[in-house]
Design an enzyme around this catalytic site. Structure first.
Site, short mmCIF file in Angstrom:
data_model
loop_
_atom_site.label_atom_id
_atom_site.label_comp_id
_atom_site.label_asym_id
_atom_site.label_seq_id
_atom_site.Cartn_x
_atom_site.Cartn_y
_atom_site.Cartn_z
N ASP A 90 3.56 9.88 -5.22
CA ASP A 90 3.60 10.86 -3.92
C ASP A 90 4.83 11.96 -4.15
OD1 ASP A 90 6.34 9.70 -3.94
OD2 ASP A 90 6.19 9.18 -1.65
N TYR A 99 -3.89 7.99 -3.23
CA TYR A 99 -2.48 7.63 -2.98
C TYR A 99 -2.38 6.16 -2.36
CZ TYR A 99 1.63 6.77 -0.98
OH TYR A 99 2.92 5.97 -0.61
N GLU A 104 1.49 3.14 5.16
CA GLU A 104 1.10 4.15 4.41
C GLU A 104 0.52 5.12 4.90
OE1 GLU A 104 2.45 4.63 1.55
OE2 GLU A 104 3.25 2.60 1.27
#
Ligand code: SF4
Length: 304
Positions: free
Chosen positions: A146, A128, A45
């Protein structure tokens, strides 16, 4: 302002269409494998935030093979992680990852925490990433938003060609409203919408004719009206400080030791190089060994 779901949106059938599509079309990325550790998910990520997946995947394999756990990365020198970051861009992410690994060892006994508050408290982990790790590593029902998710949901529900220039509260509320109730379904929904945005509902050339939700998509059904929101400026790269910073860090990656100032970014404007050097030192990405010699952090003792 909150966006409530229009009554025309049949969430259940939307979920089913996207789940069916994802089951057939999702890419077999290594961090999506059920055997991938939470650390592997977190690493993916962070790497993928500002870098295309085609460049992320080889780097992810290299990092997971060198530092398969947070404890392994926590023991590494900052200079070595900046070197291993290669050309992924925004190398501060490498330093923050190492700091996060140190914090995971110190605060959580070396195991990536599941709790979003604890994830958020780690260096370099924002809303996020915390939500994504909770969803994709632990199967929790978190709201993962996102740029792909924002664009897909803006088109399907709001009938807009593009999402707002920056994340709004309304978009987070909309993503929450669309989330399936069951934890595991919610985690799959998050990744499936992202994948739809990456492969079909792309920013510049959406392939609506191949899309599983084309008959339910407000923007497509309305005839794909042109974007009429605020002007979106593309990010300039050539000649920017970001480019020169990248040139300097890359030059230092390619040597085992230090370099003189003149070898860091030959041909670039001297004032700009000075400014970039000062910024890189302040960010901890390079170290000055003298007024005109520089190295990656932690390499000073080798080069003196
Ligand atoms: S129909 Fe087109 S705009 Fe709508 S979600 Fe699918 S690809 Fe995107």
């Amino acid at each position: 302002m909150s966006v409530s779901l229009p009554s025309a949106v049949d969430v259940q059938s939307l979920h089913e269409a996207v789940f069916d599509w994802y089951a057939v079309h999702s890419r077999p990325l290594p961090w999506r494998d059920p055997s991938c550790s939470p650390w592997g998910v977190l690493l993916s990520e962070v790497m993928a935030q500002q870098t295309p997946l085609a460049r992320v995947e080889p780097a992810w394999h290299e990092w997971m093979s060198r530092w398969p756990t947070p404890a392994d990365l926590a023991r590494e020198s900052p200079g070595e992680v900046v070197r291993a970051w290669g050309r992924l861009g925004y190398p501060r992410r490498a330093l923050r990852l190492r700091e996060a690994a140190v914090a995971i060892v110190e605060r959580h006994g070396g195991a990536v925490p599941r709790d979003q508050g604890q994830l958020l408290a780690l260096p370099g982990i924002g809303d996020y990433t915390a939500a994504a790790v909770a969803a994709f590593a632990f199967g929790d029902r978190s709201v993962v938003v996102d740029t792909n998710v924002r664009r897909v949901e803006a088109r399907i529900v709001s009938g807009l060609a593009q999402a707002a220039p920056s994340l709004t509260r309304a978009e987070v509320d909309l993503a929450r409203d669309l989330l399936p109730v069951v934890d595991q379904d919610a985690a799959v929904w998050n990744v499936a919408v992202m994948e739809l945005g990456a492969l079909v509902c792309t920013a510049r050339a959406p392939r609506c004719e191949e899309c599983p939700v084309r008959s339910r998509c407000a923007w497509n059904v309305a005839g794909r009206p042109a974007y009429d929101g605020p002007v979106r400026r593309g990010q300039r790269w050539h000649g920017t400080d970001r480019q020169v910073r990248g040139i300097i860090v890359q030059a230092l990656r390619e040597v085992p030791a230090a370099l003189g100032r003149g070898d860091l970014a030959p041909g670039q404007d001297a004032q700009q190089v000075d400014r970039c050097l000062a910024g890189l030192i302040e960010d901890g990405l390079i170290e000055p060994l003298s007024d005109d010699r520089f190295a990656l952090p932690g390499h000073a003792e080798v080069t003196r």
